[in-house]
Design an enzyme around this catalytic site. Structure first.
Site, mmCIF file in Angstrom:
data_model
loop_
_atom_site.group_PDB
_atom_site.id
_atom_site.type_symbol
_atom_site.label_atom_id
_atom_site.label_comp_id
_atom_site.label_asym_id
_atom_site.label_seq_id
_atom_site.Cartn_x
_atom_site.Cartn_y
_atom_site.Cartn_z
ATOM 1 C CD GLU A 1 7.150 -65.621 -20.353
ATOM 2 O OE1 GLU A 1 7.332 -66.309 -20.962
ATOM 3 O OE2 GLU A 1 6.982 -65.833 -18.971
ATOM 4 N NE ARG B 1 11.237 -74.957 -18.160
ATOM 5 C CZ ARG B 1 11.009 -74.752 -19.358
ATOM 6 N NH1 ARG B 1 11.624 -73.801 -19.811
ATOM 7 N NH2 ARG B 1 10.446 -75.643 -20.286
ATOM 8 C CE LYS C 1 6.429 -75.387 -20.141
ATOM 9 N NZ LYS C 1 6.613 -74.053 -20.638
HETATM 10 C C1 PLP Z 1 7.166 -73.080 -21.479
HETATM 11 C C2 PLP Z 1 6.877 -71.667 -21.584
HETATM 12 C C3 PLP Z 1 7.950 -71.079 -22.604
HETATM 13 C C4 PLP Z 1 8.967 -71.580 -23.639
HETATM 14 O O1 PLP Z 1 9.915 -72.414 -22.895
HETATM 15 P P1 PLP Z 1 10.522 -73.656 -23.783
HETATM 16 O O2 PLP Z 1 11.609 -74.377 -22.664
HETATM 17 O O3 PLP Z 1 11.396 -72.939 -24.730
HETATM 18 O O4 PLP Z 1 9.555 -74.443 -24.211
HETATM 19 C C5 PLP Z 1 7.925 -69.757 -22.356
HETATM 20 N N1 PLP Z 1 7.062 -68.903 -21.363
HETATM 21 C C6 PLP Z 1 6.181 -69.882 -20.647
HETATM 22 C C7 PLP Z 1 5.457 -69.211 -19.871
HETATM 23 C C8 PLP Z 1 6.320 -70.940 -20.802
HETATM 24 O O5 PLP Z 1 5.442 -71.849 -19.936
#
Ligand code: PLP
Length: 338
Positions: A217, A79, A181
Site C-alpha cells: 500500500e 478496527r 492504525k
Molecule cells: C487509514 C489508513 C488507510 C485507509 O483506510 P480507510 O479505513 O479507508 O480510511 C490505508 N492505509 C493506512 C496505512 C491507513 O492508516
C-alpha cells in the site's frame, strides 16, 4: 466562524468541542465534551516513551437533503479495538465509540461543511498511554479522545493523477504491525514521504519487505487496480491496513456496478498490465495514479494520465453519491447524526 468551504485543504482547524474519556483502575469513566484543546500528561507517559498510541479516521457529511450523517463508524470502532489489542491497550467499547463519535459531531455541527463544496468533517478518535512508564511495559492509565476538523481534498489539484514511486526503503511499518492504525507506523513512514516529496513524487508504493516483489500500500491509503477486462483488483496482504474505503469500494463494484472483484497477491511485475490504478482511503477517497516509478522503470497507466480512468470515475461517483445521500446506501452504511 469564517470558513472558506470551497478552498479547504487537509489541515487542522480547531473546532469548539472534543470528547475525552479516561481509563484508570481498569475502567473507563463516563466521558465528557470539553472546550480544552490541550492535553496534560506525565513527562514519562507511555505514549511519549514507547509510542503506545493508536487512532482512527472517519468522516461526517451533509447530504443533499441537508441531513448530517457519518459513514460506517461501526467499522472504525471495530478496527480501533483491533489496534488497541495489538498494542496491549484497553478497548474502548465499540457501542460507546459510535455514541461518542456522534456526540462529538453534534457538538460541532456548524463545522460540518454545507452540501456541494466537496468538503467534509473529518473525525479523529485516538487513544494513548498516559501514566509514567519507564520499564518496557504497557501503561495502566489511558486517555481516549475525539476531535473533529473540517477538511477539503487530501491531494491538491483536484483529479490530477498522482505520480508515485517505489522507494528504496522497506515497508514503513515495523514487522507485523502494518495492519493496525498506529502512530508508530506513521512515524516510521515520515522519512520515506519527505524523501519522495523532495524528489517530486506524491506518494510511495511500498512492496512486501520479505521479497520486495508484491504490492502492499502507500503510507496512508490502499491500492485499487482495474484490469483491461474491467475487473477490480486489490492486494491481499496481512501487513496492510484493512481500509474501510476499500471494502466499501469492492462492495460498490460488485453490487452497484456489476463488476468482478478480486482480492489477491499482486506482483509489481503485473502492474504494467493494468488499465487503471488509484489510491483509496477516508482522506484520499479515490485518487487516480498516472505514473509509477521503480528505479529506472516507468509505468504510465493508460487511462490515468488525463484524469480518472473510466472505472475509477464510476467507483468514485457511486461511493461519494452514497456518502452525500444522492444514491441509496446499503443498510447500515450511513448513521444519522442530525
Ligand atoms: C487509514 C489508513 C488507510 C485507509 O483506510 P480507510 O479505513 O479507508 O480510511 C490505508 N492505509 C493506512 C496505512 C491507513 O492508516
Amino acid at each position: 466562524m469564517n470558513i472558506d468551504w470551497a478552498n479547504l485543504g487537509f489541515t487542522y482547524i480547531k473546532t469548539p468541542y472534543r470528547y475525552i474519556s479516561n481509563y484508570k483502575d481498569n475502567k473507563w469513566d463516563e466521558g465528557i465534551l470539553s472546550e480544552d484543546d490541550t492535553v496534560k500528561i506525565s513527562e514519562c507517559a507511555g505514549v511519549l516513551q514507547y509510542a503506545q498510541t493508536c487512532f482512527e479516521g472517519l468522516k461526517s457529511y451533509r447530504t443533499v437533503n441537508n441531513e448530517v450523517v457519518c459513514f460506517r463508524p461501526d467499522l472504525n470502532a471495530k478496527r480501533m479495538a483491533d489496534s488497541a489489542k495489538r498494542l496491549e491497550m484497553p478497548i474502548f467499547p465499540e457501542n460507546r465509540f459510535i455514541q461518542a463519535v456522534i456526540e462529538t459531531i453534534k457538538a460541532n455541527i456548524d463545522y460540518v461543511p454545507p452540501y456541494g463544496y466537496g468538503a467534509t468533517l473529518y473525525i479523529r478518535p485516538y487513544m494513548f498511554g498516559s501514566n509514567p512508564v519507564i520499564g518496557v511495559k504497557p501503561a495502566n492509565e489511558y486517555q481516549f479522545r475525539i476531535f473533529t476538523t473540517p477538511v477539503g481534498p487530501y491531494f491538491k489539484g483536484g483529479v490530477k493523477p498522482l505520480t508515485i514511486r517505489v522507494p528504496d526503503f522497506d515497508r514503513a511499518a515495523p514487522r507485523g504491525t502494518g495492519h493496525i492504525k498506529a502512530g508508530l507506523n506513521y512515524a516510521m513512514s515520515l522519512h520515506a514521504i519527505v524523501d519522495a516529496h523532495n524528489k517530486g513524487f506524491d506518494e510511495n508504493m511500498y512492496l512486501d519487505p520479505a521479497t520486495r516483489t508484491k504490492v502492499e500500500e502507500t503510507g496512508g491509503a490502499n491500492f485499487i487496480f482495474v484490469t483491461k477486462d474491467n475487473t477490480v483488483v486489490t492486494p491481499k496482504s496481512n501487513s496492510i491496513l484493512p481500509s474501510i474505503t476499500r471494502r466499501s469500494l469492492l462492495y460498490v463494484a460488485e453490487n452497484y456496478l456489476g463488476l468482478k472483484t478480486q482480492e489477491r497477491e499482486i506482483l509489481f511485475d503485473e502492474v504494467k498490465e493494468f488499465q487503471e490504478c488509484a489510491l483509496c482511503g477516508t482522506a484520499a477517497v479515490l485518487s487516480p495514479v498516472g505514473k509509477i516509478v521503480y528505479n529506472s522503470e516507468e509505468i504510465n497507466l493508460p487511462s490515468g494520465m488525463q484524469g480518472m480512468g473510466e472505472i475509477t470515475k464510476k467507483l468514485y461517483d457511486t461511493l461519494t453519491g452514497i456518502q452525500m445521500g444522492r444514491i441509496t446506501p446499503p443498510d447500515g452504511w450511513l448513521w444519522k447524526v442530525e
